[in-house]
Design a protein around this motif. Structure first.
Motif, PDB file in Angstrom:
ATOM      1  N   LEU A 164       0.832  -1.202   0.000  1.00 43.09           N
ATOM      2  CA  LEU A 164       0.000   0.000   0.000  1.00 43.09           C
ATOM      3  C   LEU A 164       0.874   1.262   0.000  1.00 43.09           C
ATOM      4  N   VAL A 165       1.899   1.276   0.855  1.00 39.22           N
ATOM      5  CA  VAL A 165       2.782   2.439   0.919  1.00 39.22           C
ATOM      6  C   VAL A 165       3.598   2.561  -0.370  1.00 39.22           C
ATOM      7  N   ARG A 166       4.045   1.426  -0.922  1.00 37.32           N
ATOM      8  CA  ARG A 166       4.818   1.458  -2.175  1.00 37.32           C
ATOM      9  C   ARG A 166       3.989   2.056  -3.305  1.00 37.32           C
ATOM     10  N   LEU A 167       2.741   1.646  -3.400  1.00 39.38           N
ATOM     11  CA  LEU A 167       1.873   2.168  -4.456  1.00 39.38           C
ATOM     12  C   LEU A 167       1.540   3.640  -4.217  1.00 39.38           C
ATOM     13  N   ALA A 168       1.403   4.029  -2.958  1.00 36.63           N
ATOM     14  CA  ALA A 168       1.149   5.440  -2.659  1.00 36.63           C
ATOM     15  C   ALA A 168       2.328   6.300  -3.099  1.00 36.63           C
TER      16      ALA A 168
END
Length: 249
Positions: free
Chosen positions: A235-239
């Motif tokens: 989730l953080v990587r995609l954000a």
């Protein structure tokens, strides 16, 4: 800092905006903070004197002194007899202070600053999600579920949707049941919200982030620490990938 701390109930959420902006000395502190974070005053620069500045801004000397005290407490400036008020070295700035985060994004943050925030999120949030999967209560699950519903209803391009996103991430930190980690909660919440605002500033994003949040919620509800960690990491990587799109001219 209490003024920017999120309320515990997801139905009553405040975004991490600059806390003192409604009072004169808070407004002065905000203007000076934005100027420092934006580079108009560099580390080592001496600010104009109290009399000159108060006359220029048309505020009382007392308001100006109070503003300097606010900035000093956040590590942005230091005042010494005879030498005046000087902008501190960047290493002394409390970059996790929610006000400083707000001021940084008001003054167009650098790409390196944004990447630093995402590195911090990548260090903290996956571990917090794993702990939350082990320690969450029924109330935590209910709060996360409510926040998820509000995110889906309003969308992250709206203030209400971002507030729900903040509530979702903050509840995960609280569900980790780690007092030291909770000390970072307002800072992480501010970082989540301001990076979300930043990536939506020019255009709608091509990717819907809701499936990622729902998958994370499902992993925590299932009590699966490994899945919660992996899902939060993604989730953080995609954000960050979404934010990199917003950084392009």
């Amino acid at each position: 800092m209490d003024a920017v701390r999120q309320e515990r109930s997801p139905e009553n959420i405040t975004l991490p905006l600059a806390s003192g902006s409604r009072r004169i000395h808070g407004s002065v502190a905000r203007d000076l903070g934005v100027a420092i974070l934006g580079g108009r005053y560099a580390p080592g620069d001496v600010l104009p004197g109290e009399i000159e500045f108060s006359e220029k801004l048309n505020v009382s000397r007392t308001a100006y002194r109070e503003a300097i005290r606010i900035l000093s407490a956040k590590g942005l400036v230091e005042s010494r007899p005879r030498t005046g008020t000087r902008v501190s070295q960047r290493s002394r700035w409390n970059l996790l202070d929610p006000d400083i985060l707000a001021w940084a994004f008001e003054s167009e943050p650098s790409e390196s600053f944004i990447r630093d925030l995402f590195e911090l999120r990548m260090i903290v949030e996956p571990a917090a999600a794993a702990l939350a999967a082990e320690r969450r209560s029924g109330l935590d699950i209910a709060r996360m579920g409510h926040a998820l519903e509000e995110m889906g209803r309003h969308g992250l391009a709206t203030e209400a949707g971002r507030a729900a996103d903040q509530a979702f991430h903050n509840t995960i930190l609280e569900a980790a049941r780690n007092g030291a980690l909770m000390a970072l909660s307002s800072s992480i919440a501010a970082a989540v919200t301001w990076t979300t605002i930043f990536k939506h500033r020019r255009q709608a994003l091509p990717r819907d982030p809701m499936p990622d949040h729902r998958a994370l919620y499902d992993a925590i509800v299932a009590g699966d620490p490994a899945a919660a960690r992996a899902t939060m990491t993604e989730l953080v990587r995609l954000a960050l990938a979404d934010t990199e799109l917003a950084l392009r001219p």
